[in-house]
Design an enzyme around this catalytic site. Structure first.
Site, short mmCIF file in Angstrom:
data_model
loop_
_atom_site.label_atom_id
_atom_site.label_comp_id
_atom_site.label_asym_id
_atom_site.label_seq_id
_atom_site.Cartn_x
_atom_site.Cartn_y
_atom_site.Cartn_z
N GLY A 62 31.37 49.15 34.05
CA GLY A 62 32.26 48.53 34.57
C GLY A 62 32.69 49.15 36.00
CE LYS A 103 31.37 47.79 23.46
NZ LYS A 103 32.17 48.16 22.45
CD GLU A 150 47.87 40.04 41.80
OE1 GLU A 150 48.01 41.37 41.20
OE2 GLU A 150 46.91 39.54 41.66
CG ASP A 200 33.60 51.41 21.46
OD1 ASP A 200 34.58 50.78 20.98
OD2 ASP A 200 32.41 50.92 21.66
CG HIS A 243 47.99 38.50 32.04
ND1 HIS A 243 48.51 37.14 32.48
CD2 HIS A 243 47.63 39.01 33.05
CE1 HIS A 243 48.18 36.86 33.53
NE2 HIS A 243 47.79 37.96 34.13
NE ARG A 279 50.45 41.78 34.87
CZ ARG A 279 49.24 42.09 35.18
NH1 ARG A 279 48.45 43.01 34.35
NH2 ARG A 279 48.57 41.57 36.35
CG HIS A 323 45.84 41.81 31.06
ND1 HIS A 323 44.63 41.17 30.90
CD2 HIS A 323 46.25 42.03 32.32
CE1 HIS A 323 44.51 40.99 32.39
NE2 HIS A 323 45.25 41.67 32.88
NE ARG A 382 47.50 46.64 34.94
CZ ARG A 382 46.80 45.62 35.28
NH1 ARG A 382 45.50 45.87 36.06
NH2 ARG A 382 46.93 44.34 34.65
CB SER A 433 43.72 48.82 36.49
OG SER A 433 43.73 47.19 36.70
CG LEU A 434 40.11 46.23 39.71
CD1 LEU A 434 39.81 44.86 40.67
CD2 LEU A 434 38.87 46.36 38.93
C1 LIG Z 1 40.78 38.81 32.69
C2 LIG Z 1 41.20 40.18 33.28
C3 LIG Z 1 41.58 40.11 34.73
C4 LIG Z 1 41.85 41.49 35.25
N1 LIG Z 1 42.36 41.33 36.59
C5 LIG Z 1 42.47 42.57 37.24
C6 LIG Z 1 42.82 42.46 38.47
O1 LIG Z 1 42.97 41.34 39.34
N2 LIG Z 1 43.05 43.54 39.15
C7 LIG Z 1 43.14 44.79 38.54
O2 LIG Z 1 43.25 45.90 38.92
N3 LIG Z 1 42.73 44.84 37.30
C8 LIG Z 1 42.51 43.78 36.64
N4 LIG Z 1 42.21 43.76 35.05
C9 LIG Z 1 42.06 45.20 34.61
C10 LIG Z 1 40.80 45.65 35.22
O3 LIG Z 1 39.73 44.69 35.16
C11 LIG Z 1 40.38 46.89 34.06
O4 LIG Z 1 41.48 47.64 33.97
C12 LIG Z 1 39.20 47.64 34.96
O5 LIG Z 1 38.15 46.73 35.22
C13 LIG Z 1 38.72 48.74 34.01
O6 LIG Z 1 37.54 49.19 34.40
P1 LIG Z 1 36.66 50.08 33.47
O7 LIG Z 1 35.33 50.42 34.47
O8 LIG Z 1 37.45 50.97 33.14
O9 LIG Z 1 36.19 49.50 32.30
P2 LIG Z 1 35.36 47.99 31.98
O10 LIG Z 1 35.09 47.29 33.26
O11 LIG Z 1 35.90 47.39 30.88
O12 LIG Z 1 33.98 48.64 31.56
C14 LIG Z 1 33.92 49.31 30.42
C15 LIG Z 1 32.18 49.32 30.07
O13 LIG Z 1 32.11 50.17 28.94
C16 LIG Z 1 31.08 49.56 28.43
N5 LIG Z 1 31.15 50.26 26.91
C17 LIG Z 1 32.32 50.10 26.10
N6 LIG Z 1 32.29 50.79 24.89
C18 LIG Z 1 30.96 51.27 25.09
C19 LIG Z 1 30.28 52.08 24.34
N7 LIG Z 1 30.58 52.59 23.08
N8 LIG Z 1 28.85 52.33 24.44
C20 LIG Z 1 28.42 52.09 25.59
N9 LIG Z 1 28.99 51.15 26.66
C21 LIG Z 1 30.55 50.83 26.36
C22 LIG Z 1 31.30 48.24 28.42
O14 LIG Z 1 30.41 47.23 27.96
C23 LIG Z 1 31.56 47.91 29.95
O15 LIG Z 1 30.51 48.06 30.62
C24 LIG Z 1 42.00 42.88 34.67
C25 LIG Z 1 41.47 42.59 33.28
C26 LIG Z 1 41.14 41.51 32.69
C27 LIG Z 1 40.76 41.60 31.24
#
Ligand SMILES: Cc1cc2nc3c(=O)[nH]c(=O)nc-3n(C[C@H](O)[C@H](O)[C@H](O)COP(=O)(O)OP(=O)(O)OC[C@H]3O[C@@H](n4cnc5c(N)ncnc54)[C@H](O)[C@@H]3O)c2cc1C
Length: 541
Positions: A11, A32, A114, A213, A234, A280, A341, A376, A381-382
């Site tokens: 991500g 994964k 927001e 995980d 959410h 929220r 969410h 939050r 979070s991004l």
């Molecule tokens: C629908 C939705 C809308 C959102 N809108 C917003 C927004 O507008 N603004 C905002 O700030 N936040 C928003 N959020 C929250 C935000 O998107 C997330 O908190 C943020 O993207 C998390 O990023 P990350 O890189 O930590 O995790 P993620 O983007 O979830 O990435 C996790 C990665 O880890 C991989 N992974 C997981 N477990 C394993 C494993 N065991 N082995 C290998 N790979 C694994 C997954 O496949 C994925 O690639 C939203 C969330 C959702 C679900």
């Protein structure tokens, strides 16, 4: 050594860590599913950052502290907010195209607003911001020769040198989902960027990969985990059997959408003077209450009073998706329900992304940095993931440049006497059971009795899963089941420990905040395997 840096997850946090570490050595990026599959890519609203001359760091800091209900760590909030604009600029330089327009002074970004934000400060790319960010980051990561990408590879557990106290992390055991082989992947620094844990709940806005995980692996390794009781629900996911909790962004309410009862009446102003623009958690609890009191299956979100062309242009993804399920956003109210969410808790990490285990970093949603506290603020979070991925990578690069230690001998994965499962139904049964009782007993509104019931259930299920786990050959479904059970266990333990209501944790038995509980809930794995709360890190917000 397989690489200098091992990054788990692709991500926004994982891609940023991989990219930033590449200048300091070789990077192995395991993920994964396919590279883009992540919560990040579904983020709709955008990324919060102080951008307009009318805005200020103080205002963004105050809004974040306000949402966090006394549990934010002020030093972390200040760091994230103040470093935010530079990190957003990095994204723009990497090719992310946020919406904007030409004005008299040149290019100006369109800033959204927001719930909980007192200023317009959300940079966005229509209503598909995450998709645009992940597109740009993935392109650069794929073009970086120092980064080796392994898709369809699921990290199972951390490689640990248990001769040290605390154990030192030297990488991870990783399951190749195509061959079912488990590989030992050794690295000088490991980054957990595995995202959130929405799949612990029956209804969630999160994609299937969000099974907690990273949190579960760190917990099993002995790392400190904090604030798991603070799960953000959410308020508005599309209510339709086939929609799989498609989210209707908060930006809709920011742009004037109203929440309606089935008879068309508004209800939000009875719960909060900010009505639809309340944070929220308040909106989710209000909807939950309206639904439970009246026995409604959903409430409705209505933006049909705004100009139809404007709605289609501003929210094309939401518009198209709703239309696919038979609802025209420009003409009628759309049925919505709350859904799990965002996980505010996670692996305890410091300002450099370091966890309590040497050589292990955690960034993004699977980390608990102290930014969000008990709740939050939307679109923070991004930003948090970006700022911490940047800081953690800088720390790890400097560390690896100095590091001369040789890894210990770590045993290869031993499947023992495991055989192919002839009872995959055990996984499905336990999976459904956990998600349902978490929804019913550990959801938006909690009570001592519901939590006690959940504790009993999880203890029995954990035992069953433990026995099953070591007797059958490992599959990704089984690994994920074990992880959602572990994360559920941590959520229940933290929720039972906190005997007050604060932020996202609301219990009818202790409905008020209590100043004595203005501390994080920290748990670690106890001797029996169950989470044990320990005294907490102090909050400063
Ligand atoms: C629908 C939705 C809308 C959102 N809108 C917003 C927004 O507008 N603004 C905002 O700030 N936040 C928003 N959020 C929250 C935000 O998107 C997330 O908190 C943020 O993207 C998390 O990023 P990350 O890189 O930590 O995790 P993620 O983007 O979830 O990435 C996790 C990665 O880890 C991989 N992974 C997981 N477990 C394993 C494993 N065991 N082995 C290998 N790979 C694994 C997954 O496949 C994925 O690639 C939203 C969330 C959702 C679900």
């Amino acid at each position: 050594m397989d690489a200098d840096f091992l990054v788990v997850g692709s991500g926004i946090a994982g891609l940023t860590c991989a990219l930033r570490c590449a200048s300091g050595g070789s990077v192995l990026l395991v993920t994964k599913d396919r590279l883009p599959e992540s919560s990040s890519q579904y983020a709709q609203g955008g990324i919060a950052s102080v951008w307009s001359p009318d805005d200020s760091f103080e205002s963004h800091i105050a809004d974040t502290l306000g949402a966090g209900a006394g549990l934010c760590h002020r030093d972390v909030v200040e760091t994230v907010v103040r470093e935010g604009p530079a990190r957003v600029r990095d994204l723009i330089e990497l090719g992310v195209r946020f919406d904007g327009h030409e004005d008299r002074e040149g290019w100006a970004y369109d800033l959204g607003q927001e719930g909980g934000h007192s200023q317009r400060r959300i940079l966005h790319a229509l209503d598909a911001t995450g998709h645009e960010i992940i597109r740009a980051l993935s392109e650069v990561v794929r073009a970086t020769p120092q980064i080796r990408i392994l898709e369809n590879h699921l990290a199972i557990d951390l490689l640990l040198d248990r001769a040290s106290e605390p154990p030192i992390c030297w990488g991870a055991y990783v399951l190749d989902r195509a061959t079912s082989q488990v590989h030992r992947m050794c690295a000088r620094a490991t980054f957990l960027c595995a995202g959130g844990a929405g799949k612990v709940y029956l209804y969630t806005s999160n994609p299937d990969v969000a099974t907690g995980d990273g949190i579960a692996m760190a917990y099993r390794a002995g790392a400190a985990i904090a604030n798991m009781e603070f799960i953000q629900f959410h308020p508005t996911c599309l209510y339709h059997p086939q929609a799989k909790s498609f989210l209707l962004t908060e930006a809709l309410r920011g742009e004037g959408a109203l929440l309606l009862r089935p008879d068309g009446g508004r209800f939000m102003s009875r719960y909060d003077p900010r009505a639809e623009l309340a944070p929220r958690d308040i909106v989710a609890r209000a909807i939950d209450n309206e639904m439970k009191v009246h026995g409604w299956e959903s409430v409705y979100l209505d933006i049909s009073h705004r100009d139809a062309d404007w709605v289609r242009a501003r929210f094309p993804t939401v518009y198209e998706r709703c239309l696919r399920f038979g609802f025209d956003l420009t003409k009628e109210p759309v049925p919505v329900v709350p859904a799990a969410h965002y996980c505010c808790g996670g692996v305890v990490s410091d300002l450099d992304g370091r966890t309590t285990l040497p050589r292990l970093y955690a960034c993004g949603e699977n980390a608990c940095t102290g930014l969000h506290g008990a709740n939050r603020l939307a679109s923070n979070s991004l930003l948090e993931a970006l700022v911490f991925a940047y800081r953690a990578s800088a720390h790890a690069r400097a560390f690896v440049a100095r590091d001369r230690a040789a890894p210990p001998t770590i045993r290869a994965w031993d499947p023992g006497a495991a055989t192919d499962s002839d009872e995959a139904v055990v996984v499905t049964q336990n999976w459904d059971e956990i998600r349902r009782f978490m929804w019913n007993y550990v959801g938006i509104v909690r009570s001592d009795r519901r939590l006690a019931r959940a504790r009993q259930r999880i203890a029995a299920l954990q035992e069953e899963i433990r026995q099953y786990y070591w007797h059958v050959l490992l599959t990704s479904d089984l690994a994920e089941l074990r992880n959602i059970a572990t994360v559920a266990d941590c959520i229940i333990a933290c929720a039972q420990h906190r005997r007050e209501s604060r932020g996202l944790h609301y219990t009818i038995d202790h409905p008020e905040p209590d100043p004595r509980w203005r501390v994080d809930t920290v748990v670690r794995r106890g001797a029996s395997g169950a989470p044990v709360p320990e005294s907490a890190r102090g909050a400063e917000g």
